[in-house]
Design a protein around this motif. Structure first.
Motif, short mmCIF file in Angstrom:
data_model
loop_
_atom_site.label_atom_id
_atom_site.label_comp_id
_atom_site.label_asym_id
_atom_site.label_seq_id
_atom_site.Cartn_x
_atom_site.Cartn_y
_atom_site.Cartn_z
N TYR A 215 0.84 -1.19 0.00
CA TYR A 215 0.00 0.00 0.00
C TYR A 215 0.88 1.25 0.00
O TYR A 215 1.08 1.90 1.02
CB TYR A 215 -0.94 -0.03 1.21
N SER A 216 1.38 1.55 -1.17
CA SER A 216 2.29 2.70 -1.30
C SER A 216 1.58 4.02 -1.04
O SER A 216 2.22 5.04 -0.78
CB SER A 216 2.92 2.71 -2.70
N GLY A 217 0.25 4.02 -1.11
CA GLY A 217 -0.51 5.23 -0.82
C GLY A 217 -0.70 5.48 0.67
O GLY A 217 -1.22 6.54 1.05
N GLY A 218 -0.31 4.51 1.51
CA GLY A 218 -0.37 4.73 2.95
C GLY A 218 -1.40 3.86 3.64
O GLY A 218 -2.21 3.17 3.01
N VAL A 219 -1.36 3.92 4.97
CA VAL A 219 -2.31 3.20 5.82
C VAL A 219 -3.12 4.23 6.60
O VAL A 219 -2.54 5.14 7.21
CB VAL A 219 -1.59 2.25 6.80
N PHE A 241 -12.03 12.23 -1.87
CA PHE A 241 -11.85 11.56 -3.16
C PHE A 241 -10.74 12.26 -3.95
O PHE A 241 -9.87 11.60 -4.53
CB PHE A 241 -13.15 11.58 -3.95
N ARG A 242 -10.75 13.60 -3.95
CA ARG A 242 -9.73 14.33 -4.71
C ARG A 242 -8.35 14.12 -4.09
O ARG A 242 -7.36 14.00 -4.80
CB ARG A 242 -10.08 15.82 -4.72
N ARG A 243 -8.30 14.05 -2.77
CA ARG A 243 -7.01 13.84 -2.11
C ARG A 243 -6.39 12.51 -2.52
O ARG A 243 -5.21 12.44 -2.88
CB ARG A 243 -7.17 13.91 -0.60
N PHE A 244 -7.20 11.46 -2.48
CA PHE A 244 -6.66 10.15 -2.84
C PHE A 244 -6.42 10.05 -4.35
O PHE A 244 -5.54 9.30 -4.79
CB PHE A 244 -7.61 9.04 -2.37
N ASP A 245 -7.18 10.79 -5.11
CA ASP A 245 -6.95 10.82 -6.55
C ASP A 245 -5.59 11.46 -6.85
O ASP A 245 -4.87 11.00 -7.74
CB ASP A 245 -8.07 11.62 -7.23
N ASP A 246 -5.24 12.47 -6.07
CA ASP A 246 -3.94 13.12 -6.25
C ASP A 246 -2.80 12.19 -5.84
O ASP A 246 -1.74 12.19 -6.47
CB ASP A 246 -3.88 14.41 -5.43
N ILE A 247 -3.01 11.41 -4.76
CA ILE A 247 -1.97 10.45 -4.34
C ILE A 247 -1.74 9.42 -5.44
O ILE A 247 -0.61 9.09 -5.78
CB ILE A 247 -2.37 9.77 -3.02
N GLY A 248 -2.84 8.88 -5.97
CA GLY A 248 -2.75 7.98 -7.12
C GLY A 248 -2.11 6.64 -6.83
O GLY A 248 -1.62 5.97 -7.75
N GLU A 249 -2.07 6.20 -5.58
CA GLU A 249 -1.46 4.92 -5.20
C GLU A 249 -2.44 4.12 -4.34
O GLU A 249 -3.27 4.70 -3.63
CB GLU A 249 -0.16 5.16 -4.40
N PRO A 250 -2.35 2.80 -4.38
CA PRO A 250 -3.24 2.00 -3.53
C PRO A 250 -2.98 2.26 -2.05
O PRO A 250 -1.84 2.45 -1.63
CB PRO A 250 -2.90 0.56 -3.91
N PHE A 251 -4.06 2.31 -1.28
CA PHE A 251 -3.92 2.56 0.15
C PHE A 251 -4.82 1.60 0.93
O PHE A 251 -5.76 1.01 0.39
CB PHE A 251 -4.26 4.02 0.49
N LEU A 277 -9.04 3.27 -5.25
CA LEU A 277 -7.69 2.76 -4.98
C LEU A 277 -7.55 2.19 -3.56
O LEU A 277 -6.54 1.58 -3.25
CB LEU A 277 -6.66 3.88 -5.18
N GLY A 278 -8.55 2.42 -2.72
CA GLY A 278 -8.48 1.96 -1.33
C GLY A 278 -8.93 0.52 -1.17
O GLY A 278 -9.80 0.03 -1.88
N ARG A 279 -8.30 -0.17 -0.22
CA ARG A 279 -8.71 -1.52 0.18
C ARG A 279 -9.19 -1.42 1.62
O ARG A 279 -8.46 -0.94 2.49
CB ARG A 279 -7.55 -2.50 0.07
#
Length: 636
Positions: A215-219, A241-251, A277-279
Motif C-alpha cells: 500500500y504505497s498510498g499509505g495506511v 476523493f480528490r485527495r486520494f486521486d492526487d496520491i494515485g497509489e493504492p492505500f 484505490l483503497g482496500r
C-alpha cells in the motif's frame, strides 16, 4: 549467495530431499534447513540471514505447508521482498504437489504458474530461468515502528500466531488480482469478525504492519466509534476523493470497531474507503452483514500459542480457551510476580473480576455489552447454567417454558430469537452436534455483569428440573411387598411440582433445625402455615390433585402427608395455645422476651424438633421424583 531458498514442511522432508538433489545437480545453489525453526521464535537469525542471501524462495506447497508457522514466516518474508520491488511473485516460486490450488495463499501465488513437481528437468529449467531474471538477493525487511499517514491503533505486544488469518485477509483484499482463480474482477472489503477481545484489531494492525509494502498510498486507521470526526480530521474540509486521486497509489483503509449494533448494512458500507484505490478492512463483532465484505471469522488461539502468553501454564491457558486479551492480562500478572495458581483461584472468585483488576478498567463489561435484549440475556443465562455442556435451542426452549410456565411455542420463539442475537454478536459459538457453546471468558464477564442474578437462579432451577426429565425409570419396593415393582416415570409437571415443594421445604424451619433459645416460635408457626399455602398453590399451578397415598409415593401423596399428617396436627395444637399466651403480653414487654418466658415454650420446641424427621423423609421422597439432592437426609 544462494540461488534458491527451499522452504518446506517437516512432514515433506522425504519428498523434498530428492528435489533438492535435482536442483543442485542442475547447477543451482540451494539452501535447505534440516534443523527447523524453534516454535514461536518467528524467523531465527540463521533463517533470516540465509533468506537475505538468497535470490528466491521455492515453496514446496503441500497441504501441510500452510500449517507450519516457520514456513509461513519464510514465505511472508520473500513475498514482501518481491512486493517491495513491484511484483509479489518476483521472489517466490511454488511447487504444488497437490491436485488443486485451494490451499495456496496468498491468492497471487495461487494464480501463478507452478513449477512441475513430477518433471525434474522442466523444474530445473523453470527455476534457472526465474532466478536468472533476478538482480541480486532479496531485500528482507526488518520489522519496526512504522509511521502511518492517519490514525494509530493501540500497540498489541501480545500478538501471536494468526499467520493463516493474515493471508486470508490479504488474499481476500486482492482476490480481484486473480480473476480466473477467484471469479472476482473488482476489489471487495474484508470484515474481521469475532467476540470482544479475540484479537480483531490486533490482526488488522499486524496485517497493516507486515503488508505495508502493498500500500504505497499509505495506511489510514479510522475509528468506527467516531467515524465522522475521524473523516473530518483527515479531510480538513477538502474532498477525500480528490485527495486520494492526487496520491494515485493504492492505500489501506481500516475502520476499527464498527458499531454494527447502531448501523444498517448500508451505513456500514458507506464507511468503506472513499476512493477505488483503497482496500477496506472492517473490524466488528456482528456476523449479520455478510454482504458488506468477505468475512474472516476470528476464533480462539490454539493451545500452543495460548500457553506462550501465560508463561506455559496449562491450567490458565485451558481456563481462557485461547482468548488473547484475557491470556495477555494473565501473562501480565505472572510477569508482575503473581503465582499462576493464585491467579487461577482468583479467576474463579465471585467478589470481583481478576481480569478487570489486571486491566485496571472494567474490561469484562465491554465483553457482554451487546446482551441488550431480555431474550438474549435469558438464553445466555441458560448457556451459563449448562456450561461447559453445549446448549441447544430446544434446551433453552424447555428451560424457559418451565421457568415462566408459558406454552412451548412461546418459549421456542424466545429461545430462537435469543440464540440468533447471541450468535450474530459472536457471543455463542457453534459446536459439532448442532448446539451452541459459551466461551469461558464470556461466562466470567456475565457472572460479574448479570443485571438480574435472581432471574439466573430461577433459570438454573428450571434447567435442573428439565434435565431431570432425562433420567431412566426407577423401581421402588413398596411397604409390605416382597418384590420390586416398576414405577411409572413421573410427568414433567409432577417433577416440576416436586422440585418446587422440595426447595421450599428444605429451607423452612422444621427441616432447618432451630437451635435452643434462638428464633421465634411465632415465626416458626407462620413458616409452617405458609408452607401449606405454598404446597396447595404449587399443586394448583401444575394441575395436580391432593390425595392420600395407597401405593408408591407420588407428589399427591407426599403433599397430603406433608399438609394433613405432619404440619396441620402441629399447627392446630400449638397455634391456639401460643395465641392465647401472646394475648396476655404486656404493652411494655418485647414479644420475643414474652415468648421466651412462656412455660410451654420448651415443650413446643421439642415437638418442633420432632417434626424434622418426617419432613426430611417427605423431602427425600420429593427428591426421588424431582431428581434433585440438596444434601439433607433423614437419620431414621
Amino acid at each position: 549467495m544462494w540461488d534458491v531458498f527451499l522452504s518446506y514442511s517437516r512432514g515433506d522432508v522425504e519428498r523434498v530431499r530428492p528435489l533438492a538433489r535435482v536442483l543442485r545437480d542442475g547447477g543451482l545453489e540451494v539452501f535447505t534447513d534440516e534443523t527447523g525453526v524453534a516454535s514461536f521464535a518467528g524467523i531465527s537469525d540463521t533463517i533470516r540471514r540465509e533468506l537475505a542471501r538468497s535470490k528466491a524462495l521455492l515453496a514446496y506447497y503441500s497441504t501441510g505447508y500452510p500449517e507450519r508457522e516457520a514456513c509461513q514466516w519464510e514465505l511472508t518474508t520473500a513475498y514482501l521482498a518481491g512486493l517491495g520491488e513491484g511484483d509479489p511473485r518476483g521472489r517466490v516460486m511454488v511447487v504444488n504437489p497437490e491436485a488443486t490450488t485451494d490451499h495456496i495463499h496468498p491468492v497471487e501465488l495461487r494464480d501463478a504458474r507452478h513449477a512441475p513437481a513430477d518433471d525434474p528437468a522442466a523444474l530445473v529449467a523453470d527455476v534457472r530461468e526465474h532466478v536468472a531474471r533476478l538482480d541480486g538477493p532479496m531485500a528482507t525487511q526488518e520489522r519496526g515502528v512504522r509511521r502511518w499517514l492517519f490514525g494509530s491503533p493501540e500497540p498489541c505486544p501480545d500478538f501471536l500466531g494468526r499467520l493463516s488469518e493474515l493471508w486470508q485477509v490479504h488474499s481476500a483484499l486482492h482476490a480481484h488480482a486473480a480473476p480466473l482463480v477467484t471469479g472476482r474482477d473488482a476489489p471487495r472489503a474484508v470484515q474481521i469478525r469475532g467476540m470482544a477481545g479475540i484479537g480483531k484489531s490486533a490482526l488488522a494492525q499486524e496485517y497493516a504492519l507486515r503488508f505495508e509494502a502493498a500500500y504505497s498510498g499509505g495506511v489510514f486507521w479510522v475509528s468506527g466509534q467516531a467515524y465522522d470526526e475521524s473523516v473530518r480530521a483527515l479531510s480538513g474540509g477538502d474532498s477525500l476523493f480528490r485527495r486520494f486521486d492526487d496520491i494515485g497509489e493504492p492505500f489501506l483503509w481500516v475502520v476499527d470497531a464498527v458499531p454494527a449494533d447502531r448501523l444498517t448494512a448500508r451505513g456500514i458500507a458507506a464507511m468503506a474507503a472513499p476512493h477505488p484505490l483503497g482496500r477496506t478492512v472492517f473490524t466488528l463483532r456482528s456476523r449479520a452483514y455478510d454482504g458488506i465484505g468477505t468475512p474472516v471469522d476470528l476464533g480462539p488461539l490454539d493451545d500452543r500459542h495460548a500457553r506462550v502468553l501465560v508463561g506455559g501454564d496449562a491450567a490458565l491457558a485451558e481456563a481462557m480457551e485461547g482468548h488473547p486479551r484475557a491470556l495477555g492480562l494473565l501473562g501480565r500478572g505472572i510477569r508482575a510476580g503473581h503465582r499462576p495458581r493464585e491467579l487461577y483461584d482468583r479467576l474463579h472468585a465471585r467478589e470481583g473480576s481478576l481480569l478487570d483488576a489486571l486491566a485496571e478498567t472494567d474490561m469484562t463489561g465491554d465483553l457482554v455489552r451487546d446482551v441488550d435484549t431480555a431474550e438474549a440475556a435469558d438464553v445466555l443465562r441458560c448457556a451459563a447454567v449448562l456450561h461447559p455442556l453445549p446448549l441447544t435451542a430446544q434446551d433453552a426452549e424447555r428451560v424457559l417454558a418451565a421457568a415462566d410456565r408459558v406454552p412451548r411455542a412461546v418459549a421456542a420463539r424466545r429461545a430462537a430469537n435469543g440464540v440468533a442475537e447471541l450468535r450474530v454478536r459472536s457471543l455463542l459459538a457453534p459446536v459439532a452436534d448442532g448446539g451452541w457453546r459459551l466461551h469461558p471468558v464470556t461466562l466470567h464477564a456475565w457472572h460479574h455483569h448479570d443485571p438480574a442474578p435472581a432471574r439466573t437462579e430461577s433459570l438454573r432451577h428450571a434447567a435442573l428440573r428439565t434435565l431431570c426429565g432425562r433420567r431412566d425409570p426407577v423401581t421402588l419396593t413398596f411397604p409390605g411387598s416382597r418384590r420390586e415393582a416398576p414405577m411409572a416415570a413421573p410427568s414433567e409437571s409432577e417433577r416440576m411440582a416436586a422440585f418446587d415443594i422440595q426447595v421450599e421445604l428444605v429451607t423452612r424451619i422444621g427441616v432447618q433445625e432451630l437451635a435452643p433459645g434462638t428464633g421465634s416460635l411465632r415465626e416458626a408457626l407462620a413458616s409452617l402455615k405458609s408452607l401449606i399455602d405454598f404446597t396447595r398453590g404449587t399443586l394448583h399451578t401444575y394441575s395436580i390433585g391432593l390425595e392420600r397415598g395407597s401405593g408408591a409415593p407420588t407428589v399427591q401423596s407426599l403433599a397430603y402427608t406433608l399438609i394433613n399428617d405432619t404440619i396441620r396436627p402441629f399447627t392446630s395444637t400449638w397455634h391456639p395455645r401460643l395465641a392465647a399466651y401472646e394475648a396476655r403480653c404486656p404493652t411494655d414487654a418485647a414479644p420475643l422476651d414474652h415468648e421466651s418466658a412462656w412455660p410451654q415454650a420448651d415443650t413446643m420446641r421439642t415437638e418442633l424438633t420432632a417434626l424434622r424427621e418426617p419432613l426430611l423423609r417427605i423431602a427425600e421422597g420429593l427428591g426421588d421424583i424431582s431428581g434433585a439432592d440438596f444434601g439433607v437426609a433423614a437419620t431414621g
